[in-house]
Design an enzyme around this catalytic site. Structure first.
Site, mmCIF file in Angstrom:
data_model
loop_
_atom_site.group_PDB
_atom_site.id
_atom_site.type_symbol
_atom_site.label_atom_id
_atom_site.label_comp_id
_atom_site.label_asym_id
_atom_site.label_seq_id
_atom_site.Cartn_x
_atom_site.Cartn_y
_atom_site.Cartn_z
ATOM 1 N N HIS A 257 30.521 -0.229 -43.361
ATOM 2 C CA HIS A 257 31.795 -0.904 -43.097
ATOM 3 C C HIS A 257 32.864 0.036 -42.545
ATOM 4 O O HIS A 257 32.982 1.182 -42.987
ATOM 5 C CB HIS A 257 32.349 -1.485 -44.404
ATOM 6 C CG HIS A 257 31.515 -2.553 -45.017
ATOM 7 N ND1 HIS A 257 31.043 -3.643 -44.321
ATOM 8 C CD2 HIS A 257 31.079 -2.730 -46.305
ATOM 9 C CE1 HIS A 257 30.355 -4.429 -45.147
ATOM 10 N NE2 HIS A 257 30.359 -3.896 -46.347
ATOM 11 N N CYS B 236 22.798 -8.730 -51.194
ATOM 12 C CA CYS B 236 22.137 -8.350 -49.941
ATOM 13 C C CYS B 236 20.634 -8.560 -49.947
ATOM 14 O O CYS B 236 20.067 -8.964 -48.925
ATOM 15 C CB CYS B 236 22.530 -6.935 -49.554
ATOM 16 S SG CYS B 236 24.275 -6.896 -49.085
ATOM 17 N N LYS C 195 24.670 -2.717 -40.836
ATOM 18 C CA LYS C 195 25.270 -4.057 -40.836
ATOM 19 C C LYS C 195 26.659 -3.992 -41.448
ATOM 20 O O LYS C 195 26.972 -3.035 -42.166
ATOM 21 C CB LYS C 195 24.389 -5.028 -41.629
ATOM 22 C CG LYS C 195 24.283 -4.640 -43.099
ATOM 23 C CD LYS C 195 23.287 -5.490 -43.824
ATOM 24 C CE LYS C 195 23.110 -5.098 -45.256
ATOM 25 N NZ LYS C 195 24.284 -5.348 -46.120
ATOM 26 N N ASP D 213 24.541 -0.951 -45.467
ATOM 27 C CA ASP D 213 25.873 -1.536 -45.396
ATOM 28 C C ASP D 213 26.772 -0.453 -44.784
ATOM 29 O O ASP D 213 26.767 0.693 -45.260
ATOM 30 C CB ASP D 213 26.317 -1.866 -46.832
ATOM 31 C CG ASP D 213 27.128 -3.147 -46.949
ATOM 32 O OD1 ASP D 213 26.964 -4.051 -46.113
ATOM 33 O OD2 ASP D 213 27.931 -3.248 -47.912
ATOM 34 N N ASP E 194 19.775 -1.580 -48.657
ATOM 35 C CA ASP E 194 21.062 -1.045 -49.140
ATOM 36 C C ASP E 194 20.985 -0.124 -50.374
ATOM 37 O O ASP E 194 21.825 -0.247 -51.287
ATOM 38 C CB ASP E 194 22.023 -2.212 -49.452
ATOM 39 C CG ASP E 194 22.399 -3.023 -48.223
ATOM 40 O OD1 ASP E 194 21.782 -2.825 -47.153
ATOM 41 O OD2 ASP E 194 23.303 -3.869 -48.318
ATOM 42 N N HIS F 268 33.704 -0.040 -50.173
ATOM 43 C CA HIS F 268 32.379 0.563 -50.400
ATOM 44 C C HIS F 268 31.683 0.786 -49.071
ATOM 45 O O HIS F 268 31.995 0.123 -48.081
ATOM 46 C CB HIS F 268 31.525 -0.366 -51.281
ATOM 47 C CG HIS F 268 31.276 -1.700 -50.642
ATOM 48 N ND1 HIS F 268 32.187 -2.741 -50.725
ATOM 49 C CD2 HIS F 268 30.259 -2.154 -49.866
ATOM 50 C CE1 HIS F 268 31.720 -3.774 -50.045
ATOM 51 N NE2 HIS F 268 30.563 -3.446 -49.502
HETATM 52 C C1 VGL Z 1 26.384 -5.718 -51.072
HETATM 53 C C2 VGL Z 1 28.328 -6.543 -51.928
HETATM 54 C C3 VGL Z 1 29.018 -6.129 -50.812
HETATM 55 C C4 VGL Z 1 24.914 -5.494 -51.251
HETATM 56 C C5 VGL Z 1 27.054 -5.312 -49.947
HETATM 57 O O1 VGL Z 1 24.361 -4.556 -50.621
HETATM 58 O O2 VGL Z 1 24.296 -6.236 -52.018
HETATM 59 N N1 VGL Z 1 27.034 -6.345 -52.051
HETATM 60 N N2 VGL Z 1 28.367 -5.519 -49.829
HETATM 61 ZN ZN ZN Z 2 29.409 -4.603 -48.214
#
Ligand code: VGL
Ligand code: ZN
Length: 207
Positions: free
Chosen positions: A62, A162, A118, A60, A15, A95
């Site tokens: 979304h 993550c 993901k 990530d 990420d 995000h």
């Molecule tokens: C993450 C919070 C929400 C991460 C992803 O990549 O650590 N943290 N979504």
């Molecule tokens: Zn996230």
């Protein structure tokens, strides 16, 4: 410092995306994610890859109405924790929204054999790169197995969410895991400390 190739071992960059960085003014920007950090992550990925380690990344990814977004929950503030079907869900600022600039992986994408997305299911969060909170498999495990991978060298964002969840699932699935701590950054100091302890307890080698 890992300075020669080891068989069946891959790099997994977690990420490293604009929304988690100060550099890109991310909505969930984490301390210590400036240009120098990005340069270090890129240099280490490049170096390990040129030694012969295959590299993979998680992303990530979304939908705009994702359940983890505070904007889905009226009357709540960012970082509030709510109960979601018996699970604690932290409410994050929106995000890593699919196809936005700040959802891009900031490390040269050509270095990776694959980038595994993901968090696409609007109803489930997915800190782990292997499974979401609903138990849905992202395909990362099968992908690594196809490449004969048994051991991972991990780093990225964020240490306490993550990276932690991905490392823990990797251990449960039987992978050997090394986490390069200096190339990880966390959301908060206390949760980062706990994460490092929990990972070490689970057999993650913190290097
Ligand atoms: C993450 C919070 C929400 C991460 C992803 O990549 O650590 N943290 N979504
Ligand atoms: Zn996230």
């Amino acid at each position: 410092m890992i300075d020669r190739k080891e068989e069946n071992t891959a790099v997994l960059v977690v990420d490293v995306q604009g929304d988690f960085t100060r550099l890109m003014n991310g909505s969930l920007a984490v301390e210590g994610t400036d240009q120098a950090y990005l340069d270090q992550v890129t240099a280490e990925t490049r170096r390990l890859k040129s030694l012969g380690f295959p590299a993979f990344a998680t992303q990530d990814w979304h939908p705009a109405d994702h359940i983890s977004f505070v904007t889905r929950h009226e009357g709540h503030n960012p970082f509030d924790i709510i109960d979601l079907d018996g699970r604690d869900q932290i409410l994050w600022p929106p995000h890593c929204i699919q196809n936005t600039l700040n959802a891009q992986v900031l490390v040269d994408n050509r270095l990776f054999e694959a980038i595994v997305k993901k968090g696409m299911d609007p109803g489930y969060d997915s800190y782990s790169g292997f499974f979401d909170d609903g138990g849905h498999d992202t395909g990362l495990d099968a992908l690594l197995k196809t490449h004969g991978i048994t051991d991972l060298i991990m780093f990225g964002l964020t240490t306490d969410y993550c990276a932690r969840a991905t490392a823990m699932d990797a251990r449960s699935l039987g992978y050997g895991v090394r986490l390069i701590k200096d190339l990880c950054r966390g959301v908060a100091p206390d949760t980062t400390q706990t994460a490092l302890e929990k990972m070490a307890e689970a057999g993650v080698v913190i290097v």
